[in-house]
Every structure is written in structure tokens, then in C-alpha cells.
Design a protein around this motif. Sequence first.
Motif, PDB file in Angstrom:
ATOM      1  N   THR A  60      38.090 -10.791 -27.246  1.00 40.14           N
ATOM      2  CA  THR A  60      38.039  -9.356 -26.953  1.00 40.14           C
ATOM      3  C   THR A  60      38.053  -9.125 -25.451  1.00 40.14           C
ATOM      4  O   THR A  60      38.807  -8.291 -24.951  1.00 40.14           O
ATOM      5  CB  THR A  60      36.773  -8.729 -27.579  1.00 40.14           C
ATOM      6  OG1 THR A  60      36.798  -8.949 -28.988  1.00 40.14           O
ATOM      7  CG2 THR A  60      36.675  -7.248 -27.278  1.00 40.14           C
ATOM      8  N   VAL A  61      37.236  -9.863 -24.727  1.00 42.85           N
ATOM      9  CA  VAL A  61      37.196  -9.736 -23.263  1.00 42.85           C
ATOM     10  C   VAL A  61      38.549 -10.116 -22.670  1.00 42.85           C
ATOM     11  O   VAL A  61      39.066  -9.419 -21.785  1.00 42.85           O
ATOM     12  CB  VAL A  61      36.070 -10.600 -22.656  1.00 42.85           C
ATOM     13  CG1 VAL A  61      36.119 -10.571 -21.138  1.00 42.85           C
ATOM     14  CG2 VAL A  61      34.718 -10.132 -23.154  1.00 42.85           C
ATOM     15  N   ALA A  62      39.146 -11.188 -23.163  1.00 37.17           N
ATOM     16  CA  ALA A  62      40.442 -11.635 -22.646  1.00 37.17           C
ATOM     17  C   ALA A  62      41.523 -10.579 -22.886  1.00 37.17           C
ATOM     18  O   ALA A  62      42.350 -10.320 -22.004  1.00 37.17           O
ATOM     19  CB  ALA A  62      40.837 -12.958 -23.296  1.00 37.17           C
ATOM     20  N   ALA A  63      41.532  -9.959 -24.058  1.00 31.80           N
ATOM     21  CA  ALA A  63      42.537  -8.941 -24.371  1.00 31.80           C
ATOM     22  C   ALA A  63      42.374  -7.717 -23.478  1.00 31.80           C
ATOM     23  O   ALA A  63      43.356  -7.180 -22.948  1.00 31.80           O
ATOM     24  CB  ALA A  63      42.439  -8.551 -25.842  1.00 31.80           C
ATOM     25  N   ILE A  64      41.146  -7.273 -23.289  1.00 30.82           N
ATOM     26  CA  ILE A  64      40.897  -6.100 -22.433  1.00 30.82           C
ATOM     27  C   ILE A  64      41.241  -6.432 -20.990  1.00 30.82           C
ATOM     28  O   ILE A  64      41.878  -5.628 -20.290  1.00 30.82           O
ATOM     29  CB  ILE A  64      39.436  -5.623 -22.566  1.00 30.82           C
ATOM     30  CG1 ILE A  64      39.168  -5.142 -23.996  1.00 30.82           C
ATOM     31  CG2 ILE A  64      39.133  -4.514 -21.557  1.00 30.82           C
ATOM     32  CD1 ILE A  64      37.697  -4.919 -24.317  1.00 30.82           C
ATOM     33  N   ALA A  65      40.844  -7.604 -20.524  1.00 37.66           N
ATOM     34  CA  ALA A  65      41.143  -8.012 -19.148  1.00 37.66           C
ATOM     35  C   ALA A  65      42.651  -8.057 -18.914  1.00 37.66           C
ATOM     36  O   ALA A  65      43.131  -7.633 -17.858  1.00 37.66           O
ATOM     37  CB  ALA A  65      40.515  -9.368 -18.855  1.00 37.66           C
ATOM     38  N   ALA A  66      43.406  -8.551 -19.884  1.00 34.14           N
ATOM     39  CA  ALA A  66      44.864  -8.623 -19.738  1.00 34.14           C
ATOM     40  C   ALA A  66      45.465  -7.233 -19.583  1.00 34.14           C
ATOM     41  O   ALA A  66      46.340  -7.023 -18.729  1.00 34.14           O
ATOM     42  CB  ALA A  66      45.473  -9.343 -20.934  1.00 34.14           C
ATOM     43  N   VAL A  67      45.000  -6.286 -20.369  1.00 35.03           N
ATOM     44  CA  VAL A  67      45.507  -4.914 -20.285  1.00 35.03           C
ATOM     45  C   VAL A  67      45.170  -4.302 -18.925  1.00 35.03           C
ATOM     46  O   VAL A  67      45.956  -3.544 -18.360  1.00 35.03           O
ATOM     47  CB  VAL A  67      44.945  -4.057 -21.437  1.00 35.03           C
ATOM     48  CG1 VAL A  67      45.243  -2.584 -21.234  1.00 35.03           C
ATOM     49  CG2 VAL A  67      45.494  -4.544 -22.771  1.00 35.03           C
ATOM     50  N   LEU A  68      44.014  -4.662 -18.387  1.00 31.41           N
ATOM     51  CA  LEU A  68      43.570  -4.097 -17.106  1.00 31.41           C
ATOM     52  C   LEU A  68      44.039  -4.926 -15.903  1.00 31.41           C
ATOM     53  O   LEU A  68      43.637  -4.651 -14.778  1.00 31.41           O
ATOM     54  CB  LEU A  68      42.043  -3.985 -17.096  1.00 31.41           C
ATOM     55  CG  LEU A  68      41.447  -3.036 -18.141  1.00 31.41           C
ATOM     56  CD1 LEU A  68      39.936  -3.103 -18.119  1.00 31.41           C
ATOM     57  CD2 LEU A  68      41.936  -1.608 -17.915  1.00 31.41           C
ATOM     58  N   ASP A  69      44.868  -5.929 -16.161  1.00 33.17           N
ATOM     59  CA  ASP A  69      45.375  -6.811 -15.105  1.00 33.17           C
ATOM     60  C   ASP A  69      44.253  -7.512 -14.341  1.00 33.17           C
ATOM     61  O   ASP A  69      44.325  -7.675 -13.122  1.00 33.17           O
ATOM     62  CB  ASP A  69      46.292  -6.058 -14.127  1.00 33.17           C
ATOM     63  CG  ASP A  69      47.578  -5.595 -14.781  1.00 33.17           C
ATOM     64  OD1 ASP A  69      48.112  -6.359 -15.619  1.00 33.17           O
ATOM     65  OD2 ASP A  69      48.033  -4.481 -14.484  1.00 33.17           O
ATOM     66  N   LEU A  70      43.221  -7.908 -15.063  1.00 34.90           N
ATOM     67  CA  LEU A  70      42.119  -8.668 -14.483  1.00 34.90           C
ATOM     68  C   LEU A  70      42.272 -10.121 -14.916  1.00 34.90           C
ATOM     69  O   LEU A  70      42.456 -10.390 -16.105  1.00 34.90           O
ATOM     70  CB  LEU A  70      40.766  -8.172 -15.003  1.00 34.90           C
ATOM     71  CG  LEU A  70      40.244  -6.843 -14.508  1.00 34.90           C
ATOM     72  CD1 LEU A  70      38.999  -6.449 -15.301  1.00 34.90           C
ATOM     73  CD2 LEU A  70      39.929  -6.916 -13.042  1.00 34.90           C
ATOM     74  N   SER A  71      42.183 -11.028 -13.985  1.00 35.69           N
ATOM     75  CA  SER A  71      42.205 -12.437 -14.378  1.00 35.69           C
ATOM     76  C   SER A  71      40.838 -12.795 -14.961  1.00 35.69           C
ATOM     77  O   SER A  71      39.816 -12.194 -14.609  1.00 35.69           O
ATOM     78  CB  SER A  71      42.510 -13.336 -13.179  1.00 35.69           C
ATOM     79  OG  SER A  71      41.387 -13.419 -12.329  1.00 35.69           O
ATOM     80  N   ASP A 107      39.294 -15.431 -14.322  1.00 37.96           N
ATOM     81  CA  ASP A 107      38.507 -15.964 -13.200  1.00 37.96           C
ATOM     82  C   ASP A 107      37.753 -14.849 -12.506  1.00 37.96           C
ATOM     83  O   ASP A 107      36.582 -14.998 -12.143  1.00 37.96           O
ATOM     84  CB  ASP A 107      39.404 -16.690 -12.199  1.00 37.96           C
ATOM     85  CG  ASP A 107      39.917 -18.021 -12.712  1.00 37.96           C
ATOM     86  OD1 ASP A 107      39.248 -18.622 -13.586  1.00 37.96           O
ATOM     87  OD2 ASP A 107      40.985 -18.456 -12.250  1.00 37.96           O
ATOM     88  N   THR A 108      38.422 -13.720 -12.297  1.00 37.02           N
ATOM     89  CA  THR A 108      37.771 -12.570 -11.655  1.00 37.02           C
ATOM     90  C   THR A 108      36.639 -12.051 -12.523  1.00 37.02           C
ATOM     91  O   THR A 108      35.542 -11.779 -12.027  1.00 37.02           O
ATOM     92  CB  THR A 108      38.797 -11.450 -11.395  1.00 37.02           C
ATOM     93  OG1 THR A 108      39.810 -11.941 -10.532  1.00 37.02           O
ATOM     94  CG2 THR A 108      38.140 -10.223 -10.787  1.00 37.02           C
ATOM     95  N   VAL A 109      36.912 -11.919 -13.810  1.00 33.97           N
ATOM     96  CA  VAL A 109      35.872 -11.432 -14.721  1.00 33.97           C
ATOM     97  C   VAL A 109      34.668 -12.359 -14.669  1.00 33.97           C
ATOM     98  O   VAL A 109      33.532 -11.911 -14.518  1.00 33.97           O
ATOM     99  CB  VAL A 109      36.415 -11.319 -16.166  1.00 33.97           C
ATOM    100  CG1 VAL A 109      35.285 -10.994 -17.148  1.00 33.97           C
ATOM    101  CG2 VAL A 109      37.504 -10.271 -16.250  1.00 33.97           C
ATOM    102  N   TRP A 110      34.907 -13.662 -14.772  1.00 31.37           N
ATOM    103  CA  TRP A 110      33.800 -14.618 -14.773  1.00 31.37           C
ATOM    104  C   TRP A 110      33.008 -14.555 -13.474  1.00 31.37           C
ATOM    105  O   TRP A 110      31.772 -14.540 -13.491  1.00 31.37           O
ATOM    106  CB  TRP A 110      34.313 -16.031 -15.024  1.00 31.37           C
ATOM    107  CG  TRP A 110      33.194 -17.031 -14.984  1.00 31.37           C
ATOM    108  CD1 TRP A 110      32.971 -17.962 -14.028  1.00 31.37           C
ATOM    109  CD2 TRP A 110      32.112 -17.146 -15.904  1.00 31.37           C
ATOM    110  NE1 TRP A 110      31.826 -18.671 -14.315  1.00 31.37           N
ATOM    111  CE2 TRP A 110      31.283 -18.189 -15.459  1.00 31.37           C
ATOM    112  CE3 TRP A 110      31.778 -16.470 -17.074  1.00 31.37           C
ATOM    113  CZ2 TRP A 110      30.133 -18.559 -16.149  1.00 31.37           C
ATOM    114  CZ3 TRP A 110      30.621 -16.853 -17.750  1.00 31.37           C
ATOM    115  CH2 TRP A 110      29.820 -17.885 -17.285  1.00 31.37           C
ATOM    116  N   SER A 111      33.709 -14.523 -12.341  1.00 31.07           N
ATOM    117  CA  SER A 111      32.980 -14.536 -11.070  1.00 31.07           C
ATOM    118  C   SER A 111      32.160 -13.266 -10.872  1.00 31.07           C
ATOM    119  O   SER A 111      31.061 -13.315 -10.334  1.00 31.07           O
ATOM    120  CB  SER A 111      33.938 -14.753  -9.892  1.00 31.07           C
ATOM    121  OG  SER A 111      34.801 -13.654  -9.743  1.00 31.07           O
TER     122      SER A 111
END
Length: 91
Positions: free
Chosen positions: A59-70, A72-76
Motif C-alpha cells: 500500500t505504501v509503495a503504491a501510494i509513493a509511486a503515484v506521488l513520485d516518492l522513492s 528510499d525517501t519514504v524510509w529516510s
Amino acid sequence: MVRLPLTPAEVDRGKRLGALLRRARCDRPMLDVALAAGVSPETLRKIESGRVATPAFSTVAAIAAVLDLSLDTVWSEVSTPATPARTTQAF
């Protein structure tokens, strides 16, 4: 199945994730982002508000992809708590 209570660290991490996703979404409608990510708007709302502190990785990966967030950025951003302001003490 009984779910164990979340630790304070998990709750804080969930709040940081929600804040990051809200900032990244900016003025994009929540409905558009949720549908593009393949999640319900209610799920996105709960994650952004911190009510779902431990969403599924996919779920986090899908949302991050739509928002153009890597991821790595989310984790950091999510794994590092905000550093409190330093105070000086006179001795």
C-alpha cells in the motif's frame, strides 16, 4: 487473531508517514491519488491521519509511486524521528 498494541515508536512513525504523504500530495485530490494507487480513499485518509500506523508495504509503495516518492525517501523520512530543538543550559 489478536493484534498487539502499537508501541509509541510505531505510532510516531505512522504519524510521520501520514504527514509525508499529505505534503507530497499537495493540492491533488485524495480521491485521485487513492484511485491511481489502487487503494480506497478511506484507506489513504486513515494513513494520512495516522489512524493506520502500520499500513501494508504494498500500500505504501503504491501510494509513493503515484506521488513520485522513492521508497528510499519514504524510509529516510519515516524512520528518523524529528530531532528536538536543542536547548542551552547555563551552569
